[in-house]
Design an enzyme around this catalytic site. Sequence first.
Site, PDB file in Angstrom:
ATOM      1  N   HIS A  17       3.552  -0.254  -7.442  1.00 15.13           N
ATOM      2  CA  HIS A  17       2.562   0.063  -6.394  1.00 15.13           C
ATOM      3  C   HIS A  17       2.795  -0.797  -5.155  1.00 15.13           C
ATOM      4  O   HIS A  17       1.975  -1.618  -4.824  1.00 15.13           O
ATOM      5  CB  HIS A  17       1.144  -0.187  -6.894  1.00 15.13           C
ATOM      6  CG  HIS A  17       0.649   0.779  -7.883  1.00 15.13           C
ATOM      7  ND1 HIS A  17       0.786   0.594  -9.220  1.00 15.13           N
ATOM      8  CD2 HIS A  17       0.029   1.966  -7.731  1.00 15.13           C
ATOM      9  CE1 HIS A  17       0.254   1.613  -9.857  1.00 15.13           C
ATOM     10  NE2 HIS A  17      -0.212   2.454  -8.982  1.00 15.13           N
ATOM     11  N   PHE A  18       3.656  -0.707  -4.433  1.00 15.12           N
ATOM     12  CA  PHE A  18       4.889   0.055  -4.327  1.00 15.12           C
ATOM     13  C   PHE A  18       5.987  -0.947  -4.043  1.00 15.12           C
ATOM     14  O   PHE A  18       5.764  -1.841  -3.228  1.00 15.12           O
ATOM     15  CB  PHE A  18       4.785   1.088  -3.205  1.00 15.12           C
ATOM     16  CG  PHE A  18       3.725   2.134  -3.486  1.00 15.12           C
ATOM     17  CD1 PHE A  18       4.045   3.251  -4.230  1.00 15.12           C
ATOM     18  CD2 PHE A  18       2.430   1.994  -3.037  1.00 15.12           C
ATOM     19  CE1 PHE A  18       3.091   4.223  -4.487  1.00 15.12           C
ATOM     20  CE2 PHE A  18       1.466   2.950  -3.295  1.00 15.12           C
ATOM     21  CZ  PHE A  18       1.802   4.068  -4.021  1.00 15.12           C
TER      22      PHE A  18
END
Length: 99
Positions: A17-18
Amino acid sequence: MEAHFTVSPEHPALPGHFPGNPVVPGVVILDEIVRLWLEAHPDVRLAGIPAAKFLSVLRPGETCRLRFDATGENSVKFECFSGDRRIAQGRLLFNLIAS
């Protein structure tokens, strides 16, 4: 009521994420909101989250300031901020724990 929390960059929900641009997942933010409300009100339990809106990203390591406002006997509105930026808002429902 006001409270604060910070999600560590090492939190296990962050990988993915991410990569290269990490953001705290909404479910982690909600978990912190609920945890802080219940810690301050040990006589209640969560009954639901009928509304939650995410307005901006929270980055790992950023401090999030929470503001809770009672809206009724069994509900409370919340708002989360990082600095002046609103991160999330919504409402929690709760029930009193029978004694």
